[in-house]
Enzyme design. Sequence first.
Site, PDB file in Angstrom:
ATOM      1  N   SER A 202       0.790  -1.357   0.112  1.00  0.00           N
ATOM      2  CA  SER A 202      -0.036   0.080   0.171  1.00  0.00           C
ATOM      3  C   SER A 202       0.896   1.247  -0.057  1.00  0.00           C
ATOM      4  CB  SER A 202      -0.944   0.156   1.094  1.00  0.00           C
ATOM      5  OG  SER A 202      -0.233   0.080   2.369  1.00  0.00           O
ATOM      6  N   GLY A 203       2.218   1.087  -0.062  1.00  0.00           N
ATOM      7  CA  GLY A 203       2.852   2.162   0.074  1.00  0.00           C
ATOM      8  C   GLY A 203       3.427   3.015  -1.176  1.00  0.00           C
TER       9      GLY A 203
ATOM     10  N   THR B 125      15.451  -2.259  -0.455  1.00  0.00           N
ATOM     11  CA  THR B 125      15.438  -1.567   0.836  1.00  0.00           C
ATOM     12  C   THR B 125      16.943  -1.232   0.993  1.00  0.00           C
ATOM     13  OG1 THR B 125      13.792  -3.020   1.489  1.00  0.00           O
ATOM     14  CG2 THR B 125      15.285  -2.064   3.269  1.00  0.00           C
TER      15      THR B 125
ATOM     16  N   HIS C 267      16.532  13.819  -1.422  1.00  0.00           N
ATOM     17  CA  HIS C 267      15.177  12.861  -1.464  1.00  0.00           C
ATOM     18  C   HIS C 267      14.291  13.590  -0.774  1.00  0.00           C
ATOM     19  CE1 HIS C 267      18.042   9.708  -2.452  1.00  0.00           C
ATOM     20  NE2 HIS C 267      17.104   9.230  -3.006  1.00  0.00           N
TER      21      HIS C 267
ATOM     22  N   LYS D 250      12.068  10.332   3.892  1.00  0.00           N
ATOM     23  CA  LYS D 250      13.273   9.146   3.654  1.00  0.00           C
ATOM     24  C   LYS D 250      13.812   9.228   4.860  1.00  0.00           C
ATOM     25  CE  LYS D 250      17.143   7.505   0.793  1.00  0.00           C
ATOM     26  NZ  LYS D 250      16.663   6.069   0.825  1.00  0.00           N
TER      27      LYS D 250
END
Length: 269
Positions: A14-15, A102, A158, A162
Amino acid sequence: MSTAPLRVAVAGASGRMGRMLIEAVQAADDCVLAGALDIPGSPALGHDATAWLGQTSGVVITADLDQGLSGAEVLIDFTRPEGTLAHLAACRRLGVKLVIGTTGFTEAHKAEIAAAAQHTAVVMAPNMSVGVNVVLRLLDMAARALNQGYDIEVIEAHHRHKVDAPSGTALAMGEVVAAALGRDLKDCAVYGREGHTGARDPSTIGFATVRGGDIVGDHTVLFAGIGERIEISHKASSRVGYAQGSLRAARFLRGHASGLFGMTEVLGL
């Protein structure tokens, strides 16, 4: 090699990145969505993974790793280190291959991933973008040629969400440059400057970090000499490049039962 669609599961479904990955899988002729994982308590649990696209996939978002991975050949994971390590253990147990986007892993985490890769195939890279990985090769070439008389700085930006800094991509760029110069980044990196720092040590590689807004990811390596500057940059305007590179990594894993690989092997660089 099998001609059946590659069965792909997505972590963090869902991200922002999870949804981009699901959309890319749905659009790929040779892939099919086979699982969707999210954290316990997520409001997305129990919903169809492609409902937000106005589609029905039949894949329900779940926090149950066995359920989410039961039909998958490969899991693509852009979450957090603790989550990825939990997924890694499940993938090893279930014989599912893993693409890891990741960042923020410790050396101990990396050793854990390498150990698991003896049992199932893993692609791990600080950045899955094809463009970024081409830039890494260009940086190796530039650093070897500009090995005298140039100060080297890595600048990255970013989005405000983050949580690790410098980015994994920035560190990878620094590592490539340091290796090309015969240095160890751990010994020559400078991660912050404040106050009276004195003159710049020419043997160092500096890092500058910007966090703000919705910046997807900008990276520049500056080689600053006397009378000239060379800048090698990559700017991402969306996460599409990361998703497409991840699918290339997933396809690459189909031909490997075990082993730890990077995007260099995936792209044949």
